[in-house]
Write an enzyme that holds these catalytic residues in place. Sequence first.
Site, short mmCIF file in Angstrom:
data_model
loop_
_atom_site.label_atom_id
_atom_site.label_comp_id
_atom_site.label_asym_id
_atom_site.label_seq_id
_atom_site.Cartn_x
_atom_site.Cartn_y
_atom_site.Cartn_z
N GLN A 154 5.20 19.80 -0.54
CA GLN A 154 5.96 19.12 -1.61
C GLN A 154 5.89 19.86 -2.93
OE1 GLN A 154 8.05 16.71 -1.27
NE2 GLN A 154 7.53 15.91 0.75
N ASN A 191 3.18 13.53 -1.08
CA ASN A 191 4.59 13.27 -0.78
C ASN A 191 5.04 11.88 -1.22
OD1 ASN A 191 2.65 13.21 1.50
ND2 ASN A 191 4.25 12.02 2.49
N CYS A 222 6.58 0.56 9.59
CA CYS A 222 6.57 -0.50 10.59
C CYS A 222 5.58 -0.14 11.70
CB CYS A 222 7.97 -0.66 11.17
SG CYS A 222 8.10 -2.12 12.17
N HIS A 275 12.96 22.65 4.58
CA HIS A 275 13.91 21.57 4.28
C HIS A 275 13.54 20.74 3.06
CE1 HIS A 275 12.01 17.85 6.19
NE2 HIS A 275 11.22 18.80 6.63
N1 PLP Z 1 3.28 17.94 4.48
C1 PLP Z 1 3.87 17.16 3.56
C2 PLP Z 1 3.15 16.83 2.28
C3 PLP Z 1 5.15 16.64 3.80
O1 PLP Z 1 5.72 15.85 2.88
C4 PLP Z 1 5.79 16.96 5.02
C5 PLP Z 1 7.11 16.38 5.34
O2 PLP Z 1 7.44 15.30 4.91
C6 PLP Z 1 5.13 17.81 5.93
C7 PLP Z 1 3.89 18.26 5.63
C8 PLP Z 1 5.77 18.19 7.24
O3 PLP Z 1 6.82 19.10 7.04
P1 PLP Z 1 7.93 19.27 8.19
O4 PLP Z 1 8.82 18.09 8.12
O5 PLP Z 1 8.64 20.53 7.84
O6 PLP Z 1 7.22 19.40 9.48
#
Ligand code: PLP
Length: 388
Positions: free
Chosen positions: A179, A151, A325, A201
Amino acid sequence: MKTIYLDNNATTKVDEEVFEEMKPYFCELYGNPSSMHTFGGQVHKKIDEARARVAELIGAADPSEIIFTSCGSESDNAAITGVIKSNPNKKHIVTTKVEHPAVRNMCRYLAKNGYFLTELGVDKEGMLDLDQLREVVTDDTALVTIMYANNETGVIFPIDEIAAIVKEKGSVFHTDAVQAVGKIPLDMKSANIDLLALSGHKLHAPKGVGALYVKRGTKYSPFIIGGHQEHSRRGGTENVPSLIGLGKACELAGANIEYENTEVRRLRDKLEDNLMRLAPDTRLNGRKDQRLPNTTNISFEYVEGEAILLLMNDFGICASSGSACTSGSLEPSHVMRAMGVPFTAAHGSTRFSLSRYNTESDVDLVIEKLPPIIKRLREISPFGRDNL
Ligand code: PLP
């Protein structure tokens, strides 16, 4: 002021077509999909359609391999616990040092509760050593959980090779593809992936809905124990509008995947090349040739990511930084630390993540505004070269 939204790995805009598809399921078609009557039955049919659309996007062999969940985090947690509960005799889990907290913290929790955990490191480009993976998976390994794409950096792991190694060793493989889904083509039919997590989302569906792919034949115990929903693999009355939205978003993502890998990639490359050319002392975090098409993570040495974000915010530009932070001080993220990014660079790491909604003028504005911001910050920075 126009918002220039370049933080799509954090969350995305709900596509208008997705929203339209969801609307009737709030006030008109509000029946419970488990009810016997036709009013509920039609909702059930629509859920089946959504399930098929999710299955299609990831190339699953059958829609019944898709379990709807409340988010990517639930999908990850459910995958990990679902597998280990089904294999109670095995006590070892393998993961990496760069996972999202949804995987990392669940694995660490299990490590405090009777499991042995191996966290594989990455090199300075964020890549894994597959020989090391081969060495650590043993007969006692209940699960290997490794993300598809990172991510923070967008680095894509060689998941097909990883999955093949895990299979050869006789263990179960889960990948957090939150991602990756919708950004790069995936095909569960040809991959040795047993479980895969995705989240609405991140691909223009609403927040609070996700899905877990469980390959047919994989031993799996439910995370939420309740009613018979989702073929008794996830209790709880379905979040009907949102999972219908997820289905539509998957259909649209499939139709746009070519665009994502050509036009979105071109805009990302233009942004990256120009920022690195116009601002001296920058470095790219993550392997350049194995990345998601929408993500770039650039370190601007000697300045803090938070300061960059604040000043970009004055122009309506939204991005993310690679520090968090912790106890009142800014700490480089665990991903930056795992990659061994030097302190002065990790602090100035900034992530831009695009989507199909970004335009040439969005990118041009950042190219115009950001280099002078970096110059200004370096003149006053406590990390400035002259102050080190
Ligand atoms: N895994 C990865 C690589 C993510 O980037 C995220 C969210 O940023 C998640 C899991 C968690 O997803 P959610 O926000 O739908 O719980």
